[in-house]
Design a protein around this motif. Structure first.
Motif, short mmCIF file in Angstrom:
data_model
loop_
_atom_site.label_atom_id
_atom_site.label_comp_id
_atom_site.label_asym_id
_atom_site.label_seq_id
_atom_site.Cartn_x
_atom_site.Cartn_y
_atom_site.Cartn_z
N VAL A 207 0.72 -1.15 0.19
CA VAL A 207 0.11 0.06 0.05
C VAL A 207 0.74 1.41 -0.13
CG1 VAL A 207 -1.57 1.38 1.26
CG2 VAL A 207 -1.95 -0.96 0.96
N LEU A 208 1.87 1.27 0.73
CA LEU A 208 2.62 2.52 1.19
C LEU A 208 3.50 2.69 -0.21
CD1 LEU A 208 3.32 2.31 4.86
CD2 LEU A 208 1.99 4.04 3.55
N GLU A 209 4.13 1.63 -0.84
CA GLU A 209 4.78 1.86 -1.90
C GLU A 209 3.91 2.19 -3.28
OE1 GLU A 209 8.13 1.66 -3.21
OE2 GLU A 209 8.38 2.10 -1.26
N THR A 210 2.82 1.85 -3.23
CA THR A 210 1.83 2.05 -4.43
C THR A 210 1.54 3.83 -4.28
OG1 THR A 210 1.04 -0.16 -4.37
CG2 THR A 210 -0.28 1.86 -5.35
N LEU A 211 1.21 4.00 -2.96
CA LEU A 211 0.84 5.20 -2.54
C LEU A 211 1.68 6.24 -2.74
CD1 LEU A 211 -1.65 4.91 0.55
CD2 LEU A 211 -2.22 5.28 -2.09
N ARG B 101 -7.29 1.89 -17.41
CA ARG B 101 -8.66 1.91 -17.84
C ARG B 101 -9.54 1.04 -16.88
NH1 ARG B 101 -8.57 2.22 -24.36
NH2 ARG B 101 -6.70 3.69 -24.68
N HIS B 102 -9.17 -0.10 -16.50
CA HIS B 102 -9.76 -0.77 -15.88
C HIS B 102 -10.21 -0.44 -14.44
CE1 HIS B 102 -11.41 -4.12 -13.32
NE2 HIS B 102 -10.30 -4.27 -12.40
N LEU B 103 -9.43 0.28 -13.93
CA LEU B 103 -9.58 1.00 -12.51
C LEU B 103 -10.48 1.99 -12.64
CD1 LEU B 103 -5.98 0.61 -10.76
CD2 LEU B 103 -7.95 -0.77 -10.36
N ALA B 104 -10.32 3.02 -13.92
CA ALA B 104 -11.17 4.04 -14.08
C ALA B 104 -12.68 3.57 -14.05
CB ALA B 104 -10.69 4.76 -15.34
N ALA B 171 -5.46 -3.01 -2.52
CA ALA B 171 -5.67 -1.93 -2.03
C ALA B 171 -6.09 -0.92 -3.23
CB ALA B 171 -3.92 -1.58 -2.09
N ALA B 172 -6.08 -1.22 -4.59
CA ALA B 172 -6.57 -0.50 -5.78
C ALA B 172 -7.96 -0.31 -5.71
CB ALA B 172 -5.80 -0.93 -7.08
N VAL B 207 -7.04 9.31 -7.89
CA VAL B 207 -6.96 7.77 -7.75
C VAL B 207 -6.05 7.15 -8.71
CG1 VAL B 207 -8.06 5.49 -7.67
CG2 VAL B 207 -9.24 7.59 -6.43
N LEU B 208 -6.16 7.44 -9.92
CA LEU B 208 -5.37 7.17 -11.04
C LEU B 208 -3.93 7.47 -11.02
CD1 LEU B 208 -8.24 6.35 -13.51
CD2 LEU B 208 -6.63 4.72 -12.54
N GLU B 209 -4.15 8.69 -10.70
CA GLU B 209 -2.62 9.25 -10.75
C GLU B 209 -1.90 9.00 -9.44
OE1 GLU B 209 -0.33 11.68 -12.47
OE2 GLU B 209 -1.68 10.77 -13.89
N THR B 210 -2.39 8.78 -8.34
CA THR B 210 -2.00 8.25 -7.13
C THR B 210 -1.52 6.90 -7.31
OG1 THR B 210 -3.21 9.82 -5.71
CG2 THR B 210 -2.07 7.75 -4.51
N LEU B 211 -2.48 5.92 -7.99
CA LEU B 211 -1.88 4.42 -8.15
C LEU B 211 -0.86 4.33 -9.15
CD1 LEU B 211 -5.54 2.89 -8.04
CD2 LEU B 211 -3.98 2.82 -6.19
#
Lengths: 221, 221
Positions: A207-211, B101-104, B171-172, B207-211
């Motif tokens: 989670v932290l690496e992703t964020l 695109r899937h997460l969006a 997490a995503a 969300v997508l920029e962060t992920l």
């Protein structure tokens, strides 16, 4: 804290009417233990009272009923978490490191109190608008405010990207909480029956690496 | 699809016993509309039947009861989302772009069906282990499998960092869902009464920029 006196009184007296602070705390601790052990927040009041070794009628006396007991437990645990956040904010480290430790702390809190996620969700869902507002204000509000401050400080000094702090924090909390939110998906999709210390640590790392850095590999190296 | 015949039959007959596919679909569509409009999944069956203009007894006939109707609605919406995922997977684009695109698409799905998050949560929480397993398998399983495949392909070709795909996806999804999960926090902490199209788009961007890239600003430029 008059714990010594209270305990001495309790030992000499019937458990039905102990002095105020001890019985109240015993009930909260018993609720915490029983809900952790059984992995559910649906536990009979009589079982909580039995574990606390106090008369079940004291639940009404101190908390006005089961919902009041659950709300008080959420507040007790939230106070612990908010105390840790206060200590973190006072440290002399960068905003982005504070943010990282805060989010790791959120994951640790839900791991430490395995019922807390469901308890907050149930209270926010089933309780009156007033209870929902109360929880939002004593728990979610201070967290959101602290995170917003850290994001803004990091954006100002160039260490954090200029993302919307409010929306970022909603997304970040979602990532931190998700593994605790749905045991059925964990069990039936991922084959995970229990969140142990090792899994909690691995999840926090991902989670932290992703964020912090995202899933995209850095380009051009 | 015998829709034309069925509709013709229905127009000529009393609504109490229409031909099978139409009444079933009408009930699902009515449930979807009423729950969307009222922003709650607690709607009386009689209101759903009234909106569908069919006899309420048909709910038992087609779905075995309210839980069955709600489960069927979740499956209908999930099928739409899974169909879109299938089309996405067949496109000739990179794994990381498919993942994005899937997460969006996940965020869009919860926006399009405002009751869906709560419906799935309630069904997973209150229903039998069998229903929870059923939902996990028809909905969460295919999503997790597709995401795992995309992560592995991206890790293999160096476009995605070597994070644990299973834990990353948990997490995503948490990040994608969170804004839909708790209206009370949204209202009382962030002052947001309603998730409109603009907010949904801004949230998806954050969300997508962060992920994808994380909140840390790139170093050394």
């Amino acid at each position: 804290m008059q714990g010594g006196v209270v305990e001495a009184q309790e030992k000499g007296k019937a458990r039905a009417a102990p002095a105020r602070p001890a019985a109240r705390d015993l009930l909260l601790q018993a609720a915490s233990e029983v809900m952790s052990e059984r992995q559910t927040i649906d536990v009979p009041l009589s079982d909580i009272a039995a574990r606390a070794e106090v008369n079940v009628a004291l639940v009404s006396y101190y908390f006005g009923g089961k919902d009041g007991l659950l709300l008080a437990l959420a507040k007790r645990d939230a106070a612990t978490a908010l105390g840790e956040l206060d200590r973190l904010l006072s440290l002399n480290i960068s905003p982005e490191e504070k943010l990282r430790r805060h989010l790791a702390g959120v994951i640790k809190t839900f791991f430490r109190y395995p019922y807390l996620y469901r308890l907050l969700a149930a209270l926010m869902r089933d309780a009156s608008d007033e209870t929902a507002r109360d929880i939002a204000q004593f728990f979610a509000q201070p967290l959101a405010r602290a995170a917003q401050g850290l994001m803004e400080a990091g954006i100002a000094n160039g260490s954090i990207r200029p993302l919307d702090p409010q929306l970022f924090y909603i997304a970040a909390l979602g990532a931190c909480e998700q593994i605790f939110a749905n045991r059925a998906i964990l069990k039936f999709v991922h084959g995970i029956e229990e969140i142990d210390e090792t899994l909690q640590r691995r999840y926090a790392e991902v989670v932290l690496e992703t964020l912090m850095r995202g899933y995209l590999a850095p380009q051009g190296d």
